[in-house]
Scaffold this motif. Structure first.
Motif, PDB file in Angstrom:
ATOM      1  N   ARG A 143       0.763  -1.100   0.022  1.00  0.00           N
ATOM      2  CA  ARG A 143       0.124  -0.187  -0.099  1.00  0.00           C
ATOM      3  C   ARG A 143       0.862   1.157   0.041  1.00  0.00           C
ATOM      4  N   ARG A 144       2.106   1.262   0.838  1.00  0.00           N
ATOM      5  CA  ARG A 144       2.726   2.587   0.850  1.00  0.00           C
ATOM      6  C   ARG A 144       3.808   2.476  -0.272  1.00  0.00           C
ATOM      7  N   LEU A 145       3.852   1.660  -1.151  1.00  0.00           N
ATOM      8  CA  LEU A 145       4.658   1.699  -2.406  1.00  0.00           C
ATOM      9  C   LEU A 145       3.747   2.014  -3.439  1.00  0.00           C
ATOM     10  N   GLY A 146       2.517   2.275  -3.124  1.00  0.00           N
ATOM     11  CA  GLY A 146       1.628   2.757  -4.474  1.00  0.00           C
ATOM     12  C   GLY A 146       0.558   1.496  -4.900  1.00  0.00           C
ATOM     13  N   VAL A 147       0.307   0.589  -4.111  1.00  0.00           N
ATOM     14  CA  VAL A 147      -0.528  -0.339  -4.841  1.00  0.00           C
ATOM     15  C   VAL A 147      -1.937   0.134  -4.363  1.00  0.00           C
ATOM     16  N   ARG A 148      -2.996   0.146  -5.059  1.00  0.00           N
ATOM     17  CA  ARG A 148      -4.404   0.482  -4.764  1.00  0.00           C
ATOM     18  C   ARG A 148      -4.818  -0.514  -3.821  1.00  0.00           C
ATOM     19  N   GLU A 149      -5.689  -0.050  -2.612  1.00  0.00           N
ATOM     20  CA  GLU A 149      -6.197  -0.791  -1.704  1.00  0.00           C
ATOM     21  C   GLU A 149      -6.884  -1.852  -2.308  1.00  0.00           C
ATOM     22  N   GLU A 150      -7.685  -1.872  -3.178  1.00  0.00           N
ATOM     23  CA  GLU A 150      -8.424  -2.980  -3.838  1.00  0.00           C
ATOM     24  C   GLU A 150      -7.437  -3.964  -4.401  1.00  0.00           C
ATOM     25  N   ASP A 151      -6.244  -3.601  -4.661  1.00  0.00           N
ATOM     26  CA  ASP A 151      -5.168  -4.544  -5.604  1.00  0.00           C
ATOM     27  C   ASP A 151      -4.314  -5.157  -4.587  1.00  0.00           C
ATOM     28  N   VAL A 152      -4.241  -4.711  -3.582  1.00  0.00           N
ATOM     29  CA  VAL A 152      -3.260  -5.060  -2.416  1.00  0.00           C
ATOM     30  C   VAL A 152      -3.139  -6.673  -2.166  1.00  0.00           C
ATOM     31  N   GLU A 153      -4.447  -7.310  -2.011  1.00  0.00           N
ATOM     32  CA  GLU A 153      -4.551  -8.884  -1.514  1.00  0.00           C
ATOM     33  C   GLU A 153      -3.943  -9.632  -2.942  1.00  0.00           C
ATOM     34  N   ASP A 154      -4.249  -9.276  -4.061  1.00  0.00           N
ATOM     35  CA  ASP A 154      -3.740  -9.691  -5.170  1.00  0.00           C
ATOM     36  C   ASP A 154      -2.417  -9.675  -5.385  1.00  0.00           C
ATOM     37  N   ARG A 155      -1.835  -8.494  -5.090  1.00  0.00           N
ATOM     38  CA  ARG A 155      -0.461  -8.119  -5.428  1.00  0.00           C
ATOM     39  C   ARG A 155       0.408  -8.919  -4.080  1.00  0.00           C
TER      40      ARG A 155
ATOM     41  N   ARG B 268     -10.028  10.170   8.694  1.00  0.00           N
ATOM     42  CA  ARG B 268      -8.657   9.508   8.628  1.00  0.00           C
ATOM     43  C   ARG B 268      -8.391   8.971   7.110  1.00  0.00           C
ATOM     44  N   ARG B 269      -9.532   8.369   6.473  1.00  0.00           N
ATOM     45  CA  ARG B 269      -9.205   7.899   5.110  1.00  0.00           C
ATOM     46  C   ARG B 269      -8.633   8.919   4.206  1.00  0.00           C
ATOM     47  N   GLU B 270      -9.324  10.098   4.327  1.00  0.00           N
ATOM     48  CA  GLU B 270      -8.744  11.324   3.495  1.00  0.00           C
ATOM     49  C   GLU B 270      -7.291  11.544   4.043  1.00  0.00           C
ATOM     50  N   ARG B 271      -6.803  11.528   4.960  1.00  0.00           N
ATOM     51  CA  ARG B 271      -5.604  11.833   5.415  1.00  0.00           C
ATOM     52  C   ARG B 271      -4.651  10.727   4.700  1.00  0.00           C
ATOM     53  N   LEU B 272      -4.915   9.333   4.941  1.00  0.00           N
ATOM     54  CA  LEU B 272      -4.147   8.390   4.422  1.00  0.00           C
ATOM     55  C   LEU B 272      -4.100   8.441   2.961  1.00  0.00           C
ATOM     56  N   ALA B 273      -5.320   8.947   2.467  1.00  0.00           N
ATOM     57  CA  ALA B 273      -4.878   8.932   0.845  1.00  0.00           C
ATOM     58  C   ALA B 273      -4.202  10.195   0.423  1.00  0.00           C
ATOM     59  N   ARG B 274      -4.359  11.488   1.408  1.00  0.00           N
ATOM     60  CA  ARG B 274      -3.180  12.429   0.880  1.00  0.00           C
ATOM     61  C   ARG B 274      -1.780  11.952   1.302  1.00  0.00           C
ATOM     62  N   LEU B 275      -1.482  10.931   2.297  1.00  0.00           N
ATOM     63  CA  LEU B 275      -0.297  10.439   2.627  1.00  0.00           C
ATOM     64  C   LEU B 275       0.199   9.740   1.117  1.00  0.00           C
ATOM     65  N   ASP B 276      -0.709   8.585   0.926  1.00  0.00           N
ATOM     66  CA  ASP B 276      -0.497   7.844  -0.439  1.00  0.00           C
ATOM     67  C   ASP B 276       0.054   8.711  -1.668  1.00  0.00           C
TER      68      ASP B 276
ATOM     69  N   GLU C  44       7.321  16.118   2.814  1.00  0.00           N
ATOM     70  CA  GLU C  44       6.971  17.257   3.202  1.00  0.00           C
ATOM     71  C   GLU C  44       6.413  18.303   2.410  1.00  0.00           C
ATOM     72  N   ARG C  45       7.090  18.716   1.299  1.00  0.00           N
ATOM     73  CA  ARG C  45       6.481  19.593   0.190  1.00  0.00           C
ATOM     74  C   ARG C  45       5.448  18.980  -0.487  1.00  0.00           C
ATOM     75  N   ALA C  46       5.204  17.683  -0.791  1.00  0.00           N
ATOM     76  CA  ALA C  46       4.097  17.205  -1.445  1.00  0.00           C
ATOM     77  C   ALA C  46       2.761  17.305  -0.636  1.00  0.00           C
ATOM     78  N   LEU C  47       3.104  17.049   0.803  1.00  0.00           N
ATOM     79  CA  LEU C  47       2.019  17.146   1.736  1.00  0.00           C
ATOM     80  C   LEU C  47       1.392  18.679   2.053  1.00  0.00           C
ATOM     81  N   LYS C  48       2.354  19.582   1.850  1.00  0.00           N
ATOM     82  CA  LYS C  48       2.048  21.034   1.799  1.00  0.00           C
ATOM     83  C   LYS C  48       1.379  21.476   0.851  1.00  0.00           C
ATOM     84  N   ARG C  49       1.662  21.096  -0.512  1.00  0.00           N
ATOM     85  CA  ARG C  49       0.963  21.097  -1.630  1.00  0.00           C
ATOM     86  C   ARG C  49      -0.556  20.473  -1.766  1.00  0.00           C
TER      87      ARG C  49
END
Length: 175
Positions: A25-37, A106-114, A164-169
């Motif tokens: 998930r942290r490496l950019g795999v979408r939540e719905e694809d994590v199990e398969d990957r 929380r989901r929105e914040r995690l999405a921003r982080l992703d 940090e720059r990406a989160l500010k943007r």
């Protein structure tokens, strides 16, 4: 498959499956694809398990390297075969009840982080994830990627700045 390999691999799977899910998930795999990957990671690991030799890095590092390749393939596939522009997020948000506001936030914040993490090149993102989130020591990260500790520190410092720059943007406008 021999009887001696199966319990060892099963133990590896049981001990590391959550680690692989988190990091895909942290490496950019979408939540719905994590199990398969994740399944793909363990299929590769199972195929190569007899060849695995622990040189002091541990199986977790070996699995993380496999997960890096699987995540890169997943991102490449998604770029070539785009689906919903928002990944179905808009429809999911429309069906949320008032009691779930905290979960949505929380989901929105995690999405921003992703999204912010996805802007960081993979070699730096992987170091950042392993150090900051998985709390692995620099020496272990250096051994995992077969690079010097000073290069780990350099990638970590650069990735922190990029994050940090990406989160500010991506901060929502204050109203």
């Amino acid at each position: 498959m021999s009887r001696s390999v199966a319990p060892s691999f099963r133990s590896l799977y049981d001990n590391e499956v959550h680690f692989i899910h988190r990091n895909l998930r942290r490496l950019g795999v979408r939540e719905e694809d994590v199990e398969d990957r994740a399944q793909e990671v363990f299929v590769v690991a199972h195929r190569r398990f007899a060849e695995f030799v622990d040189h002091g890095y541990g199986a977790r590092s070996w699995l993380f390297q496999i997960a890096l390749r699987v995540a890169a393939d997943a991102r490449r596939h998604r770029r070539r075969h785009p689906e919903d522009a928002d990944g179905g997020e808009a429809m999911a948000l429309l069906t949320v009840s008032a009691e779930q506001t905290g979960a949505v936030t929380r989901r929105e914040r995690l999405a921003r982080l992703d999204v912010a993490l996805s802007t960081i090149p993979l070699e730096r993102r992987a170091v950042l994830v392993l150090y900051e989130i998985e709390e692995q020591p620099v020496s272990e990260i250096a051994r995992t990627f077969e690079i010097s500790e000073s290069l780990v520190y350099n990638r970590l410092r650069t990735a922190r700045g990029e994050l940090e720059r990406a989160l500010k943007r991506s901060e929502p406008p204050r109203g």
